[in-house]
Design a protein around this motif. Structure first.
Motif, PDB file in Angstrom:
ATOM      1  N   UNK A 200     -19.891 -68.247  26.970  1.00 59.37           N
ATOM      2  CA  UNK A 200     -20.049 -67.217  27.581  1.00 59.37           C
ATOM      3  C   UNK A 200     -20.185 -66.463  28.188  1.00 59.37           C
ATOM      4  N   UNK A 201     -20.246 -65.165  27.774  1.00 62.68           N
ATOM      5  CA  UNK A 201     -19.609 -62.892  27.584  1.00 62.68           C
ATOM      6  C   UNK A 201     -20.494 -62.741  27.818  1.00 62.68           C
ATOM      7  N   UNK A 202     -20.734 -61.479  28.989  1.00 66.33           N
ATOM      8  CA  UNK A 202     -22.187 -60.770  29.292  1.00 66.33           C
ATOM      9  C   UNK A 202     -22.252 -60.140  30.541  1.00 66.33           C
ATOM     10  N   UNK A 203     -23.170 -59.108  30.410  1.00 60.71           N
ATOM     11  CA  UNK A 203     -22.932 -57.754  31.680  1.00 60.71           C
ATOM     12  C   UNK A 203     -24.078 -58.707  32.438  1.00 60.71           C
ATOM     13  N   UNK A 204     -23.298 -59.486  33.571  1.00 65.28           N
ATOM     14  CA  UNK A 204     -24.118 -60.194  34.595  1.00 65.28           C
ATOM     15  C   UNK A 204     -24.942 -60.070  35.398  1.00 65.28           C
ATOM     16  N   UNK A 205     -26.104 -60.511  35.294  1.00 68.49           N
ATOM     17  CA  UNK A 205     -27.613 -60.086  36.108  1.00 68.49           C
ATOM     18  C   UNK A 205     -27.311 -60.316  37.399  1.00 68.49           C
ATOM     19  N   UNK A 206     -26.653 -60.922  37.684  1.00 65.27           N
ATOM     20  CA  UNK A 206     -26.039 -61.414  39.395  1.00 65.27           C
ATOM     21  C   UNK A 206     -25.102 -61.020  39.656  1.00 65.27           C
ATOM     22  N   UNK A 207     -24.515 -59.703  39.089  1.00 62.49           N
ATOM     23  CA  UNK A 207     -23.641 -59.110  39.786  1.00 62.49           C
ATOM     24  C   UNK A 207     -23.878 -57.440  40.056  1.00 62.49           C
ATOM     25  N   UNK A 208     -23.601 -57.230  41.589  1.00 63.70           N
ATOM     26  CA  UNK A 208     -24.467 -55.788  41.848  1.00 63.70           C
ATOM     27  C   UNK A 208     -23.856 -54.618  41.232  1.00 63.70           C
ATOM     28  N   UNK A 209     -22.340 -54.827  40.669  1.00 61.84           N
ATOM     29  CA  UNK A 209     -21.556 -53.492  40.231  1.00 61.84           C
ATOM     30  C   UNK A 209     -21.294 -53.922  38.466  1.00 61.84           C
ATOM     31  N   UNK A 210     -22.200 -54.371  38.133  1.00 64.27           N
ATOM     32  CA  UNK A 210     -22.811 -55.328  36.575  1.00 64.27           C
ATOM     33  C   UNK A 210     -21.463 -54.401  35.810  1.00 64.27           C
ATOM     34  N   UNK A 211     -20.923 -55.567  36.409  1.00 62.01           N
ATOM     35  CA  UNK A 211     -19.392 -56.134  35.030  1.00 62.01           C
ATOM     36  C   UNK A 211     -19.479 -56.638  35.004  1.00 62.01           C
ATOM     37  N   UNK A 212     -19.205 -56.953  33.569  1.00 57.72           N
ATOM     38  CA  UNK A 212     -18.876 -58.701  32.589  1.00 57.72           C
ATOM     39  C   UNK A 212     -18.751 -59.865  33.295  1.00 57.72           C
ATOM     40  N   UNK A 213     -19.393 -60.842  32.805  1.00 55.81           N
ATOM     41  CA  UNK A 213     -18.429 -61.519  33.251  1.00 55.81           C
ATOM     42  C   UNK A 213     -18.401 -62.993  32.231  1.00 55.81           C
ATOM     43  N   UNK A 214     -17.201 -64.193  32.723  1.00 64.24           N
ATOM     44  CA  UNK A 214     -17.320 -64.942  30.996  1.00 64.24           C
ATOM     45  C   UNK A 214     -17.187 -66.030  31.895  1.00 64.24           C
TER      46      UNK A 214
END
Length: 370
Positions: A200-214
């Motif tokens: 899964x590749x997305x903007x993480x809803x759990x990252x306060x900086x709004x980073x894209x996570x894999x």
């Protein structure tokens, strides 16, 4: 004059239907319905509610399967009559209607034809599916829970009964793992194509900086064994631990030690069950899944030996196999078949048939090339 050669098209429909009918074994379905109907009419049926539910569910599925096949055959017959009437009465509007029906029947046949490719040793079996979160922290746990919902929704859309056997919740969100059964014929044959690593590749809803996570999750699919095939496991090879079932965030859902963790000492295989109400039920479910895993392990070892003798060193098709991309674009793509969909939400809502059918055709072609 019709732009379609209806005669040739109908001949093709009948040929495809005959192949499906042969593989489906209509006579066996009818015999099974007769046997199950007799069991369902037994006066003491509901003395054992679990067995009664199993009998009535199997009867309903078999009746639906037979009705689907017989209805399809009737539609092909009706289509032929419609074309003959249109030609006799010179009714172009009827031919237009026949063309629409032809396309619809062809689509249904194409979907059913996939069943003819399910010829593996265990393809006809029900399935046990386990989903585990992988690399990616809380995003991976959330992704694993999304996949669980996706497969349960897919089963619901296909009217396949399911039973969640175990769920291990993560601390912040999502799940560490979950195991469930899909109680329908050919469930293993269909879902085995889903085994492997999902990404899964997305903007993480759990990252306060709004980073894209894999993040990653693993899907394991095994066939549910039948009682006559149960592998005998000596008690000396089993380590059984009991503990209290828990819900999201560690919330207790049971005040007794009803959950069971069963370890097969020689192989190190571990099975946990906590969704049943009693320790006895959880132990029985854990043993059933453990036996299924050992049966599949034995077959995999036999297949590996055959490949070794044949000098086959190709990688397994079940490795990383699908990407779900939500950012910077929207797409779900199977990395083996190249089948893709541009609406991830629809896929997460259970629209998996396109991926599964493409995968089954790809697997059959790969086997033919081997």
């Amino acid at each position: 004059m019709a732009s379609i050669d209806f005669s040739a098209e109908i001949k093709t429909l009948r040929s495809t239907y005959s192949s499906i009918e042969e593989v489906s074994n209509v006579d066996a379905i009818k015999a099974s319905i007769a046997e199950l109907s007799e069991a369902a009419n037994a006066p003491d049926l509901w003395d054992n509610p679990d067995q009664a539910q199993k009998v009535t569910s199997q009867l309903s599925r078999q009746q639906s399967e037979l009705e689907r096949l017989e209805t399809l055959k009737s539609r092909i017959d009706d289509l032929e009559v419609m074309v003959e009437l249109a030609d006799a009465e010179d009714a172009p509007e009827m031919l237009t209607e026949a063309e629409v029906e032809l396309r619809d029947i062809s689509k249904v046949l194409a979907e059913l034809e996939v069943v003819t490719l399910l010829s593996g040793e265990y393809d006809q079996r029900e399935a046990v599916v386990t989903i585990r979160s992988g690399a990616g922290g809380v995003d991976a746990a959330d992704f694993a829970e999304t996949l669980l919902r996706m497969y349960l929704r897919w089963a619901e859309k296909n009217n396949y009964p399911t039973q969640v056997l175990d769920t291990s919740y993560a601390e912040e969100a999502g799940i560490k793992s979950a195991t469930f059964e899909v109680q329908a014929p050919y469930a293993f044959g269909r879902l085995s194509i889903e085994a492997g690593t999902h990404r899964l590749v997305r903007i993480s809803p759990f990252n306060s900086q709004g980073k894209r996570m894999t993040s990653f999750a693993a899907v394991e699919v095994i066939p549910l064994i039948e009682g006559t095939e149960a592998i005998e496991i000596p008690e000396s090879e089993l380590k059984v631990d009991v503990f209290r079932s828990s819900g999201p965030g560690g919330q207790s859902v049971n005040t007794t030690d009803s959950a069971v963790r069963m370890t097969h000492i020689p192989t190190g295989i571990v099975v946990s069950m906590q969704n049943e109400k009693s320790q006895i039920q959880n132990r029985a479910a854990a043993l059933r899944v453990l036996q299924s895993r050992l049966l599949l392990l034995r077959k995999e070892q036999e297949d590996a030996k055959k490949k070794e003798l044949a000098g086959d060193v190709k990688a397994s098709w079940g490795d990383q196999m699908r990407s779900y991309v939500l950012n910077p674009y929207q797409m779900v793509k199977d990395l083996r078949t190249n089948y893709e969909e541009g609406n991830p939400q629809s896929v997460f809502d259970g629209a998996l048939d396109g991926f599964i059918d493409a995968g089954i055709r790809w697997r059959a072609a790969s086997r033919n090339e081997a």
